[in-house]
Design an enzyme around this catalytic site. Structure first.
Site, PDB file in Angstrom:
ATOM      1  N   HIS A   1       0.938  -1.143  -0.126  1.00  0.00           N
ATOM      2  CA  HIS A   1      -0.015  -0.121   0.150  1.00  0.00           C
ATOM      3  C   HIS A   1       0.897   1.201  -0.087  1.00  0.00           C
ATOM      4  O   HIS A   1       2.048   1.325   0.518  1.00  0.00           O
ATOM      5  CB  HIS A   1      -0.901  -0.215   1.320  1.00  0.00           C
ATOM      6  CG  HIS A   1      -1.825   0.859   0.941  1.00  0.00           C
ATOM      7  ND1 HIS A   1      -1.997   2.117   1.353  1.00  0.00           N
ATOM      8  CD2 HIS A   1      -3.207   1.070   0.737  1.00  0.00           C
ATOM      9  CE1 HIS A   1      -2.852   3.064   1.263  1.00  0.00           C
ATOM     10  NE2 HIS A   1      -3.885   2.202   0.911  1.00  0.00           N
TER      11      HIS A   1
ATOM     12  N   GLU B   1      -4.152   1.696  -7.435  1.00  0.00           N
ATOM     13  CA  GLU B   1      -4.386   2.495  -6.429  1.00  0.00           C
ATOM     14  C   GLU B   1      -3.453   3.821  -6.879  1.00  0.00           C
ATOM     15  O   GLU B   1      -2.437   4.077  -6.302  1.00  0.00           O
ATOM     16  CB  GLU B   1      -4.122   2.366  -5.169  1.00  0.00           C
ATOM     17  CG  GLU B   1      -5.257   1.314  -4.531  1.00  0.00           C
ATOM     18  CD  GLU B   1      -5.224   1.706  -3.200  1.00  0.00           C
ATOM     19  OE1 GLU B   1      -6.631   1.938  -2.322  1.00  0.00           O
ATOM     20  OE2 GLU B   1      -4.309   1.857  -2.110  1.00  0.00           O
TER      21      GLU B   1
ATOM     22  N   GLY C   1      -7.934   8.679  -0.535  1.00  0.00           N
ATOM     23  CA  GLY C   1      -8.424   9.336   0.680  1.00  0.00           C
ATOM     24  C   GLY C   1      -8.730  11.091   0.264  1.00  0.00           C
ATOM     25  O   GLY C   1      -8.863  11.848   1.091  1.00  0.00           O
TER      26      GLY C   1
HETATM   27  P1  PGA Z   1      -9.882   5.696   0.024  1.00  0.00           P
HETATM   28  O1  PGA Z   1      -8.505   4.875   0.444  1.00  0.00           O
HETATM   29  O2  PGA Z   1     -10.853   4.649  -0.221  1.00  0.00           O
HETATM   30  O3  PGA Z   1     -10.123   6.251   1.483  1.00  0.00           O
HETATM   31  O4  PGA Z   1      -9.489   6.515  -0.807  1.00  0.00           O
HETATM   32  C1  PGA Z   1      -8.379   3.563  -0.373  1.00  0.00           C
HETATM   33  C2  PGA Z   1      -7.021   2.955   0.273  1.00  0.00           C
HETATM   34  O5  PGA Z   1      -6.066   3.335   0.663  1.00  0.00           O
HETATM   35  O6  PGA Z   1      -6.835   1.836   0.207  1.00  0.00           O
END
Ligand code: PGA
Length: 225
Positions: free
Chosen positions: A102, A151, A157
């Protein structure tokens, strides 16, 4: 019908009483409380903090919820004298999956490609399936990984997801380059936008952060996906 993954990443959130309430509300809303054989093609994976794994496993079994557990990290080392670490061999008692790579681990904990590859090896050796996060189609994917999450950093976020079309084209590139069959999208997924990602040909599910903390919104993500 393709198999879809709906993965919740709770990050460093939730106490045991909050997690209990979350599971109760999921059950009461009847959103995901169905016998496993009626769940069709959707796999629900919740990744809580380590502190909640044991009690969540018990509650999921007691309530017969069709939820699998994942952890948010795993040690790159085996069991032994590694203070503070949790080894894959210890985790396998509780989880079927582990999130590795991540962006927040890479950024705040300086995890590099070699360390992440070691984590993948440890997980695989213990029979835990890595859910491996990449930032784009150029990120190295270690050998043995079968589930990748695209991602983009700008979407994590922020409330500003990638477009479904671009996510689909990056997912296509990842499948070609890394030779994996399952690519999820993560980054500001909500009940309102989940469907637009799920209908994309090369997107096989979502990794949900903030919107997974509220059981109602997570339930909606499930039903709309
Ligand atoms: P988010 O986070 O849905 O709050 O954007 C996703 C993640 O970091 O796995």
């Amino acid at each position: 019908m393709k198999e879809l993954f709906i993965v919740a990443n709770w990050k460093a959130n939730m106490t045991s009483s909050e997690a209990t309430k979350w599971l109760q509300r999921c059950q009461i809303s009847n959103v995901i409380r169905r016998p496993a054989d009626q769940i069709s093609n959707k796999d629900i994976v919740i990744c809580p903090p380590f502190t909640l794994l044991s009690m969540m496993r018990t509650q999921i079994e007691e309530r017969k919820l069709p939820i699998k557990l994942g952890s948010q990290d795993v040690s790159p080392f085996p069991k032994g004298a590694y203070t503070g670490e949790i080894a894959a061999d210890q985790l396998k008692e509780f989880v079927s999956y582990v999130i590795i790579g991540h962006h927040e681990r890479r950024k705040y904990f300086r995890e590099d490609d070699q360390m992440l590859a070691n984590k993948v090896d440890m997980a695989l050796a213990s029979g835990i399936v890595p859910i491996y996060c990449v930032q784009d189609e150029h990120t190295i994917v270690p050998k043995g990984v079968s589930i990748v999450v695209y991602e983009p950093v700008f979407a994590i976020g922020t409330g500003e997801p990638d477009t479904p079309d671009n996510a689909n084209s990056v997912a296509t590139g990842i499948k070609e380059k890394a030779g994996v069959q399952t690519v999820l999208y993560g980054g500001s997924v909500t009940p309102d936008n989940v469907h637009s990602f799920m209908i994309m040909e090369h997107i096989d599910g979502v990794l949900v952060g903030s919107a997974s903390l509220d059981p109602v919104s997570f339930g909606r993500i499930y039903t709309r996906s």
